[in-house]
Design an enzyme around this catalytic site. Structure first.
Site, PDB file in Angstrom:
ATOM      1  N   THR A  29       0.849  -1.202   0.000  1.00 38.24           N
ATOM      2  CA  THR A  29       0.000   0.000   0.000  1.00 38.24           C
ATOM      3  C   THR A  29       0.875   1.239   0.000  1.00 38.24           C
ATOM      4  OG1 THR A  29      -0.091   0.058   2.428  1.00 38.24           O
ATOM      5  CG2 THR A  29      -1.863  -1.141   1.278  1.00 38.24           C
ATOM      6  N   GLU A  81      -3.965   4.794   2.468  1.00 35.05           N
ATOM      7  CA  GLU A  81      -3.069   3.858   1.788  1.00 35.05           C
ATOM      8  C   GLU A  81      -3.731   3.305   0.538  1.00 35.05           C
ATOM      9  OE1 GLU A  81      -1.459   0.895   4.392  1.00 35.05           O
ATOM     10  OE2 GLU A  81      -1.664   2.158   6.172  1.00 35.05           O
ATOM     11  N   TYR A  93       8.635   4.972  -3.941  1.00 36.48           N
ATOM     12  CA  TYR A  93       8.707   5.959  -2.859  1.00 36.48           C
ATOM     13  C   TYR A  93       9.221   7.281  -3.430  1.00 36.48           C
ATOM     14  CZ  TYR A  93       8.259   2.130   0.525  1.00 36.48           C
ATOM     15  OH  TYR A  93       7.808   1.070   1.249  1.00 36.48           O
ATOM     16  N   LYS A 109     -12.668  -3.200   9.535  1.00 34.33           N
ATOM     17  CA  LYS A 109     -13.053  -4.354  10.358  1.00 34.33           C
ATOM     18  C   LYS A 109     -11.823  -4.933  11.034  1.00 34.33           C
ATOM     19  CE  LYS A 109     -15.691  -6.415   7.043  1.00 34.33           C
ATOM     20  NZ  LYS A 109     -16.338  -7.493   6.305  1.00 34.33           N
TER      21      LYS A 109
HETATM   22  P1  ADP Z   1       5.105   0.894   3.596  1.00 31.28           P
HETATM   23  O1  ADP Z   1       4.830   0.486   5.015  1.00 31.28           O
HETATM   24  O2  ADP Z   1       6.394   1.661   3.440  1.00 31.28           O
HETATM   25  O3  ADP Z   1       3.936   1.634   2.978  1.00 31.28           O
HETATM   26  P2  ADP Z   1       4.316  -1.441   2.021  1.00 31.28           P
HETATM   27  O4  ADP Z   1       4.654  -2.847   2.371  1.00 31.28           O
HETATM   28  O5  ADP Z   1       2.892  -0.996   2.222  1.00 31.28           O
HETATM   29  O6  ADP Z   1       5.326  -0.479   2.797  1.00 31.28           O
HETATM   30  O7  ADP Z   1       4.741  -1.221   0.495  1.00 31.28           O
HETATM   31  C1  ADP Z   1       4.386  -0.002  -0.127  1.00 31.28           C
HETATM   32  C2  ADP Z   1       5.331   0.399  -1.251  1.00 31.28           C
HETATM   33  O8  ADP Z   1       5.397  -0.640  -2.238  1.00 31.28           O
HETATM   34  C3  ADP Z   1       4.803   1.611  -1.990  1.00 31.28           C
HETATM   35  O9  ADP Z   1       5.208   2.826  -1.363  1.00 31.28           O
HETATM   36  C4  ADP Z   1       5.417   1.458  -3.375  1.00 31.28           C
HETATM   37  O10 ADP Z   1       6.698   2.089  -3.437  1.00 31.28           O
HETATM   38  C5  ADP Z   1       5.587  -0.072  -3.520  1.00 31.28           C
HETATM   39  N1  ADP Z   1       4.601  -0.710  -4.411  1.00 31.28           N
HETATM   40  C6  ADP Z   1       4.929  -1.631  -5.368  1.00 31.28           C
HETATM   41  N2  ADP Z   1       3.849  -2.081  -6.016  1.00 31.28           N
HETATM   42  C7  ADP Z   1       2.778  -1.423  -5.489  1.00 31.28           C
HETATM   43  C8  ADP Z   1       1.360  -1.457  -5.759  1.00 31.28           C
HETATM   44  N3  ADP Z   1       0.860  -2.272  -6.708  1.00 31.28           N
HETATM   45  N4  ADP Z   1       0.553  -0.658  -5.027  1.00 31.28           N
HETATM   46  C9  ADP Z   1       1.072   0.136  -4.061  1.00 31.28           C
HETATM   47  N5  ADP Z   1       2.388   0.220  -3.755  1.00 31.28           N
HETATM   48  C10 ADP Z   1       3.254  -0.549  -4.452  1.00 31.28           C
HETATM   49 MG    MG Z   2       1.921   0.878   3.020  1.00 32.09          MG
END
Ligand code: ADP
Ligand code: MG
Length: 156
Positions: A29, A81, A93, A109
């Site tokens: 996310t 998110e 990022y 939920k």
């Molecule tokens: P964080 O806690 O840093 O948000 P996540 O495990 O939620 O880590 O991973 C989010 C990151 O993954 C996003 O910021 C983005 O850079 C990358 N990402 C890769 N593919 C996707 C996708 N399909 N949707 C959202 N984010 C993605």
């Molecule tokens: Mg995230």
């Protein structure tokens, strides 16, 4: 209700989240900064939404989005998110994420197990895919919002 503010357009930088391991679940996310979250209508209900998203000036994809309580701020602030329904080659990022939220799926939920959580999210994704193919939601994919000059930040 949740639909009152929709469609909702938003654009902002993708920041580091709080490592809840979304990516490990196969559902990364992209988190918006606290500043962008603060710009959301304060009365928008927490829950799961869907809409369209684009990274930088890339393609517009379907997405599901959660507006929830931010554990980092002891649940007094919200987090927003976006899970984009697309496989990206790399993380993004620091890039500008543009979204339009077009519909609402369900409230937040608590789940008894990780498996229950994952299957709920998978159902949310299927629901989002179906809804977004309907003309009233599909038309927003082509909105001019996604073709604004780069760097222009607009929050409604
Ligand atoms: P964080 O806690 O840093 O948000 P996540 O495990 O939620 O880590 O991973 C989010 C990151 O993954 C996003 O910021 C983005 O850079 C990358 N990402 C890769 N593919 C996707 C996708 N399909 N949707 C959202 N984010 C993605
Ligand atoms: Mg995230």
């Amino acid at each position: 209700g949740a639909m009152r503010n929709l469609p909702y357009f938003c654009r902002g930088e993708v920041v580091k989240g709080f490592g809840r391991g979304s990516k490990e679940l196969g559902i990364p996310t992209a988190n918006f900064s606290e500043q962008v979250v603060e710009s959301f209508p304060s009365d928008i209900p927490t829950g799961i939404y869907y809409g369209w998203a684009c990274v930088g000036n890339g393609d517009v994809h379907k997405m599901v989005l959660s507006i929830g309580w931010n554990p980092f701020y002891k649940n007094i602030k919200k987090s927003v998110e976006t899970h984009i329904i697309h496989t990206f080659k790399e993380d993004f990022y620091g890039e500008i994420l543009s979204i339009v939220i077009t519909g609402y799926i369900r409230p937040e939920k608590n789940f008894d197990s990780l498996d229950a959580l994952i299957s709920a999210i998978q159902e949310d994704i299927e629901e989002a895919k179906r809804q977004l193919d309907l003309p009233e939601h599909l038309k927003l994919k082509e909105d001019n919002f996604f073709h604004l000059p780069e760097g222009k930040i607009v929050n409604n």
